[in-house]
Design a protein around this motif. Structure first.
Motif, PDB file in Angstrom:
ATOM      1  N   PHE A 255      12.740   3.036  -1.814  1.00 10.61           N
ATOM      2  CA  PHE A 255      13.159   3.979  -1.032  1.00 10.61           C
ATOM      3  C   PHE A 255      14.676   4.274  -1.125  1.00 10.61           C
ATOM      4  O   PHE A 255      15.304   2.862  -1.353  1.00 10.61           O
ATOM      5  CB  PHE A 255      12.968   3.949   0.405  1.00 10.61           C
ATOM      6  N   GLN A 262      18.491   0.868  -3.482  1.00 10.69           N
ATOM      7  CA  GLN A 262      17.143   1.338  -3.482  1.00 10.69           C
ATOM      8  C   GLN A 262      16.433  -0.014  -2.669  1.00 10.69           C
ATOM      9  O   GLN A 262      16.815  -1.216  -3.159  1.00 10.69           O
ATOM     10  CB  GLN A 262      16.376   2.108  -4.441  1.00 10.69           C
ATOM     11  N   MET A 267       4.897   2.694   1.589  1.00 17.75           N
ATOM     12  CA  MET A 267       4.688   4.207   1.859  1.00 17.75           C
ATOM     13  C   MET A 267       3.366   4.387   1.988  1.00 17.75           C
ATOM     14  O   MET A 267       2.461   4.336   1.156  1.00 17.75           O
ATOM     15  CB  MET A 267       5.383   4.742   0.760  1.00 17.75           C
ATOM     16  N   PRO A 337       7.202   7.320   4.241  1.00 23.52           N
ATOM     17  CA  PRO A 337       7.548   5.890   4.633  1.00 23.52           C
ATOM     18  C   PRO A 337       6.894   5.460   5.931  1.00 23.52           C
ATOM     19  O   PRO A 337       6.953   6.317   7.191  1.00 23.52           O
ATOM     20  CB  PRO A 337       8.833   5.838   4.809  1.00 23.52           C
TER      21      PRO A 337
END
Length: 443
Positions: A255, A262, A267, A337
């Motif tokens: 993400f 990140q 997810m 998510p």
């Protein structure tokens, strides 16, 4: 002609007498609690409580048409206010942390507060809440009918619970009309409470906890000596997806954060037929809850050449209404998510920026509620969880009202300079002190 007059009279009676039954045990995935703490002195009938739940007869076709028009008007006002409020909140918090608010919670709290506003304070709240073109009777009736329709849910996968309560210091007095309107149109439970009793906060908090399915456990930490009223709205929302995500498809994926960093995050993945819209700035999808999709979770994803800030600047009522007409059924794949977050903010600055500054000042006029009241603080707390099954959310909005004292003419003073004193000569145009002295013995 006679039949029409009878029908109109019947309609007015039903709207004023029954309002909306908020005591029903439904639930929906956005819990919100609204708290109004008030200061002053008053007496409230301890036997007053929420009006009994009532079954209305089936309305005739003309009433149904008017109801649709009515709901559209108040919903439009609430949405306009909601987007303005959200925009102000983003200015202070949007770049630093997750933001999640319940505009409906704040709107209901302020609508009940609006019943006590008068004069220029009422005018300021009218503009902020986008209630122009409606008188107080219409606003209350529209809210009552809209809330009734929100609660008219027969979908086992979607729960909605809305409740209002008014907790008054047993020594405090408020305008009877204010209390009656709160009961008639918002179905508020009215209770006397000894605010000196150490258990008073837990009494209020237990009601909040019960009406938010335990998601909001505390809205009142302590009761200050000058507080006389808590006006609370509780909304709880829980909805299961129409098509739940398969937990076996949930995996760790990166993400990307606004900092450029990140992180790996769980997810959820799914493919199917969705209501979808895309333009040069974002992709958007509607994920429905329950069997009929009466409620949906909308996701707006900025494209790679855009960002959340740019999208937020275009998020307003007019664009939202336009975007809602652009969604079409389309097959596709979504990766979302799984998340849970809590958020809290004091809304004073946001509401002042939207035009309600007078309501927070000594100039505030809440004479429809009682004497010498002003809003002291509007606090907002939320909780949301999105997972493979669906969504659950809660919010608490605390609107605090304080008593303001009337200014009194100062008494004529007596100053007998018969002991050592200080003195100075000051240029008042520039503020410069030209001379300064201490006189302990005049010569």
């Amino acid at each position: 002609m006679i039949r029409q007059k009878f029908s109109d009279a019947k309609e007015n009676f039903l709207q004023r007498r029954y309002g909306v039954s908020l005591g029903r045990r439904y639930a929906l995935a956005a819990a919100s609690v609204v708290l109004l703490s008030v200061l002053g002195c008053s007496q409230v009938d301890s036997n007053k409580s929420a009006l009994a739940q009532s079954s209305l007869p089936q309305p005739e076709t003309p009433l149904q048409k008017k109801t649709l028009k009515t709901d559209t008007k108040i919903v439009e006002s609430n949405n306009k206010f909601g987007f303005k409020l959200f925009s102000e909140v983003l200015k202070s918090d949007g770049s630093e942390k997750n933001v999640f608010i319940s505009p409906s919670s704040v709107a209901i709290a302020l609508a009940m507060t609006y019943n006590g506003a008068s004069g220029s304070t009422q005018q300021a709240m009218t503009k902020t809440l986008e209630l122009q073109g409606m008188n107080l009777s219409e606003i209350n009736s529209y809210y009552a009918e809209t809330l009734k329709q929100l609660l008219d849910n027969r979908d086992a996968k979607v729960q909605l619970k809305i409740a209002n309560s008014l907790w008054a210091n047993q020594d405090v007095k408020f305008q009877p009309d204010f209390l009656q309107r709160t009961q008639d149109f918002y179905q508020a439970k009215v209770s006397n409470l000894n605010f000196q009793d150490p258990t008073a906060p837990s009494t209020i908090n237990n009601w909040v906890k019960d009406n938010t399915s335990g998601k909001i456990n505390q809205i009142v930490e302590k009761i200050e000596p000058n507080q006389v009223l808590f006006l609370i709205n509780a909304i709880y929302f829980k909805g299961n997806w129409s098509n739940e995500f398969d937990k076996n498809q949930t995996s760790q994926y990166p993400f990307h954060l606004t900092s450029g960093r990140q992180k790996q995050h769980p997810m959820m993945s799914q493919e199917g037929d969705y209501k979808y819209y895309e333009n040069e700035q974002f992709q958007a999808v509607s994920l429905p809850y329950g069997k009929d999709g009466k409620v949906s979770f909308y996701i707006f994803l900025p494209k790679q050449n855009s960002n959340l800030q740019a999208l937020s600047q275009n998020l307003n009522f007019e664009n939202w209404e336009k975007w809602m007409t652009q969604f079409n059924h389309q097959k596709g794949f979504i990766r979302l998510p799984r998340f849970k977050t809590e958020y809290d903010i004091t809304l004073n600055n946001a509401l002042k920026a939207l035009g309600m500054e007078e309501a927070f000042s000594n100039k505030a006029n809440f004479s429809g509620m009682g004497k010498n009241f002003a809003i002291s603080q509007v606090k907002h707390k939320t909780f949301v969880e999105v997972n493979e099954e669906g969504t659950e959310a809660a919010a608490a909005t605390s609107v605090g009202i304080v008593a303001t004292s009337l200014r009194q003419e100062p008494k004529p003073f007596r100053m007998i300079v018969d002991r050592p004193f200080l003195c100075a000569i000051r240029d008042n145009q520039t503020g410069s002190i030209l001379f300064m002295g201490s006189i302990i013995e005049p010569q």
